[in-house]
Design a protein around this motif. Structure first.
Motif, mmCIF file in Angstrom:
data_model
loop_
_atom_site.group_PDB
_atom_site.id
_atom_site.type_symbol
_atom_site.label_atom_id
_atom_site.label_comp_id
_atom_site.label_asym_id
_atom_site.label_seq_id
_atom_site.Cartn_x
_atom_site.Cartn_y
_atom_site.Cartn_z
ATOM 1 N N GLU A 265 -22.195 87.458 -80.847
ATOM 2 C CA GLU A 265 -21.587 86.136 -80.781
ATOM 3 C C GLU A 265 -20.309 86.166 -79.954
ATOM 4 O OE1 GLU A 265 -20.849 82.103 -81.273
ATOM 5 O OE2 GLU A 265 -22.672 83.301 -81.482
ATOM 6 N N GLU A 266 -19.529 87.237 -80.080
ATOM 7 C CA GLU A 266 -18.317 87.368 -79.265
ATOM 8 C C GLU A 266 -18.668 87.443 -77.779
ATOM 9 O OE1 GLU A 266 -15.219 86.998 -80.213
ATOM 10 O OE2 GLU A 266 -16.018 86.652 -82.216
ATOM 11 N N LEU A 267 -19.719 88.180 -77.449
ATOM 12 C CA LEU A 267 -20.149 88.266 -76.050
ATOM 13 C C LEU A 267 -20.601 86.897 -75.546
ATOM 14 C CD1 LEU A 267 -22.200 91.600 -76.173
ATOM 15 C CD2 LEU A 267 -19.892 91.285 -75.281
ATOM 16 N N ARG A 268 -21.314 86.151 -76.391
ATOM 17 C CA ARG A 268 -21.796 84.837 -75.993
ATOM 18 C C ARG A 268 -20.638 83.870 -75.765
ATOM 19 N NH1 ARG A 268 -22.466 80.022 -77.541
ATOM 20 N NH2 ARG A 268 -21.526 80.424 -79.578
ATOM 21 N N GLN A 269 -19.637 83.921 -76.646
ATOM 22 C CA GLN A 269 -18.490 83.030 -76.498
ATOM 23 C C GLN A 269 -17.673 83.356 -75.248
ATOM 24 O OE1 GLN A 269 -16.032 82.536 -79.959
ATOM 25 N NE2 GLN A 269 -17.781 82.336 -81.341
ATOM 26 N N TYR A 270 -17.627 84.625 -74.896
ATOM 27 C CA TYR A 270 -16.888 85.021 -73.696
ATOM 28 C C TYR A 270 -17.626 84.588 -72.438
ATOM 29 C CZ TYR A 270 -14.618 87.961 -70.203
ATOM 30 O OH TYR A 270 -13.960 88.420 -69.081
#
Length: 427
Positions: A265-270
């Motif tokens: 999810e962190e990768l997607r938000q970035y």
């Protein structure tokens, strides 16, 4: 930002100004009326960026933020041209992206070995030797040099790695890099061991190798700037493949499946693009897995549901690490090369101001024009290009310069001189 690592800095650069042309006359015994022989000014030094393989951070820019190239020397008598200003060479690590500070647009990607001229030095002014004509045999004037280009830019380091290791802190990324490559990162059993990315070369077999980066541990909220992760997520931008390391033993009292989803999810938000990057999931610390735990099967199911290949490893004992590296090499063989950022920045052309701001001097049939906005405009014009010349003409007309010259009495055939540009006036 980690204290020992700098991967994004803002600097100001100023190329050198061109030297002024000289006003001089030939003086020699037995030579009457030797005539004008003032030399041209030298060109100002450029600001040049160059890759230095021995640099791995932007630490050198932490305290020095302004770089200025030397000016060109003024011309001298006897038609001696002033010496050109030396280029100011700025060394950066490979993978540094130069962005315009105001817009954020990419100016250049220092991924290759070629040097890049960021700011061009100003052209030197003409000496009075250029202005002698049959009717103007004693020109007592010369031209000033043009200013060099200036720019405020951001240097942003994006590591050139094929594979990026991602995961929560203390899941074994540094250990995996240590046992599979020639890198020697610091390894310890506490949070945030890695304060800066480490690179290692993985040799799989003869002729098959790749670069792997240990990205500092990402934590929940990293995409919004929490912890260290936000500072280093940009280093995954170039990676063609990600290996997601998960502590399947839950040795930090975290659930491995939750960890897996949180990092994704962190990768997607970035970056949505980053979330679509190919990924291998490696269940690490299996040597610490309790016999009755179902963590391994739950993580395998989550990885397969996400479309990721799944490997069971123990970096501490090297179990499964060789197979993992072979699988990574096999996937890389079918993936596009490391991303190189294409330039996005388009330098805005200088525009004309008001003709009333210009200085106009008349000497017989010669009209000498100078002024701040004219200097800037001339610096942006490529007189070998038809469209650029037309733009220059339109700007001068819009400024009211030609109307003013005609009101002052300029005639067809008179010479107009603007710094190092000279042309014959025609209505």
């Amino acid at each position: 930002m980690a204290a020992g690592f700098v991967d994004k800095v803002s600097i100001t650069v100023q190329a050198g100004r061109g030297g002024h042309g000289a006003v001089a006359f030939h003086r020699e015994k037995y030579v009457a009326a030797g005539g004008p022989d003032g030399g041209d000014g030298g060109h100002g030094g450029n600001i040049v960026l160059k890759v230095d393989e021995h640099m791995s951070t932007l630490m050198d820019f932490r305290y020095k933020r302004k770089y200025t190239a030397p000016n060109g020397e003024d011309g001298r008598g006897a038609r001696c041209k002033g010496k050109n200003g030396a280029d100011c060479i700025i060394k950066v690590p490979r993978g540094t992206v130069i962005r315009d500070k105001e817009t954020g647009a990419v100016i250049h990607d220092m991924a290759e070995d070629d040097e890049f001229i960021l700011c061009k030095g100003g052209r030197g002014g003409w000496g009075n030797q250029h202005f002698a004509t049959p009717t103007r045999q004693v020109p007592n004037f010369a031209k000033a040099g043009l200013p060099g280009e200036a720019h405020e830019v951001i240097l942003e380091l994006k590591l050139l790695a094929d594979v990026g290791l991602v995961g929560f802190p203390n899941v074994g990324k540094s250990t995996l890099l240590t046992v599979t490559s020639n890198a020697h990162p610091k390894v310890a059993n506490y949070h945030f061991t890695t304060l800066f990315p480490n690179l290692g070369v993985i040799y799989v077999e003869d002729g098959v190798s790749f670069v792997m980066a240990d990205i500092p541990g990402i934590i929940e909220g990293a995409a919004e700037g929490a912890g260290l992760g936000h500072d280093f997520l940009r280093h995954i931008d170039r990676c063609r493949l990600m290996i997601h390391i998960v502590d399947v033993a839950g040795s930090e009292d975290r659930d491995p499946v939750e960890d897996f989803h949180k990092i994704n999810e962190e990768l997607r938000q970035y970056s949505d693009d980053l979330a679509q990057r190919p990924m291998i999931v490696a269940a690490n610390k299996t040597d610490l897995l309790p016999p009755d735990s179902d963590n391994l099967e739950r993580l395998r199911a989550a990885a397969e549901e996400a479309g990721c290949r799944f490997f069971v490893i123990s970096a501490a004992t090297t179990q499964g690490t060789r197979d993992l590296m072979k699988a990574a090499a096999g996937m890389l063989a079918n993936l596009p090369p490391v991303r190189v950022y294409e330039p996005e920045y388009v330098k805005p052309l200088a525009e004309a101001g008001d003709s009333e701001e210009l200085k106009i001097e008349q000497m017989d049939d010669l009209w000498i024009i100078s002024g701040a906005w004219l200097e800037r405009l001339l610096g942006d014009i490529n007189f070998d290009d038809y469209e650029s010349r037309n733009y220059f003409d339109r700007q001068l007309r819009a400024s009211g310069l030609f109307d003013k010259l005609e009101a002052m009495g300029i005639q067809d055939g008179d010479t107009v001189s603007m710094y190092d540009l000279e042309f014959t006036y025609e209505r």
